[in-house]
Design an enzyme around this catalytic site. Structure first.
Site, short mmCIF file in Angstrom:
data_model
loop_
_atom_site.label_atom_id
_atom_site.label_comp_id
_atom_site.label_asym_id
_atom_site.label_seq_id
_atom_site.Cartn_x
_atom_site.Cartn_y
_atom_site.Cartn_z
N SER A 45 0.83 -1.20 0.00
CA SER A 45 0.00 0.00 0.00
C SER A 45 0.87 1.26 0.00
CB SER A 45 -0.97 -0.06 1.18
OG SER A 45 -2.01 0.89 1.04
N HIS B 197 -4.64 -1.57 -4.10
CA HIS B 197 -5.99 -2.01 -3.74
C HIS B 197 -6.96 -1.75 -4.90
CE1 HIS B 197 -4.15 -2.26 0.13
NE2 HIS B 197 -4.08 -0.95 0.29
#
Length: 242
Positions: free
Chosen positions: A134, A170
């Site tokens: 991330s 994501h």
């Protein structure tokens, strides 16, 4: 030991729920360790949880995962002060640097204040494998999409730029990620770049794309570019299942 060229594995994965520990390292992190090419001793891995405010609970869980895997773990924290005297020297001693997710804008600000940006570039050039999830993926690129500013996703455009691409994380699990990245690339706010579904990672050798890997069935990676008409184009890339 060091990888045979500057190596970054940028992911939306690398951790899974553990049985006896909160986390275990999943195949994407195993790939990063393998890329370091260590033999004859425990691989050295350094954790950074800057994007979580150096949360000691997060670091504890990462150490537990490392112990379970048989890795020689250390960490670099910056708050309230750096926990090592020589940041660059410490990173250069590692085989793998693993960066946890959270606020990528806080991460970038603190890294620059303490010279971690320069130290990361030196470690990368020396063959230390850089990886993470991330925020720990976006940071290596020129920018990406982030919720660091609030619930509404916004662009971040001042990544470390070790890689001359934007990065989407994501991509399949948060509905606004995909259309916003495409819009920002089409508008020229972000560079063309690579995106990862949860459970996927993109490997770079030097500044060149070198392949895509997934640890979850159905996960994918993508190249997002802008065409001559100023429209976004998304290409699903071939992946290797780990």
């Amino acid at each position: 030991m060091a990888a045979d060229s500057p190596t970054i594995l940028a992911t939306s994965g690398g951790l899974r729920s553990g049985v006896r520990t909160r986390y275990e390292f999943s195949p994407l992190t195993e790939l990063a360790v393998d890329l370091a090419g260590v033999t004859g001793r425990a691989p050295r891995i350094c954790f950074l949880a800057t994007a979580q405010g150096d949360n000691p609970a997060v670091l504890h869980e990462l150490y537990a995962a490392a112990q379970l895997r048989g890795l020689a773990a250390s960490h670099l924290s910056l708050v309230p002060m750096p926990n090592v005297a020589d940041v660059e020297g410490h990173l250069l001693e590692q085989d793998v640097v693993w960066v946890y997710g959270g606020s990528v804008v806080a991460l970038l600000a603190l890294w620059r204040l303490h010279g971690v940006d320069r130290a990361m570039r030196a470690a990368w050039a020396a063959g230390v494998v850089l990886t993470g999830v991330s925020a720990g993926s976006i940071c290596w690129h020129t920018g990406g999409t982030t919720d660091s500013f609030g619930p509404e996703l916004r662009p971040v455009t001042d990544g470390l730029a070790l890689l001359p691409y934007s990065n989407g994380v994501h991509y399949d699990s948060e509905p606004r990620r995909r259309p916003l990245l495409q819009q920002l690339v089409a508008d020229g706010v972000l560079d063309a770049g690579y995106a990862t579904d949860d459970g996927a990672g993109v490997l770079y050798r030097g500044t060149e794309y070198a392949g895509s890997f997934v640890e979850t069935d159905g996960a994918a990676t993508y190249l997002v570019t802008s065409n001559a008409a100023g429209e976004a184009e998304e290409t699903r890339l071939d992946v290797q299942r780990l």
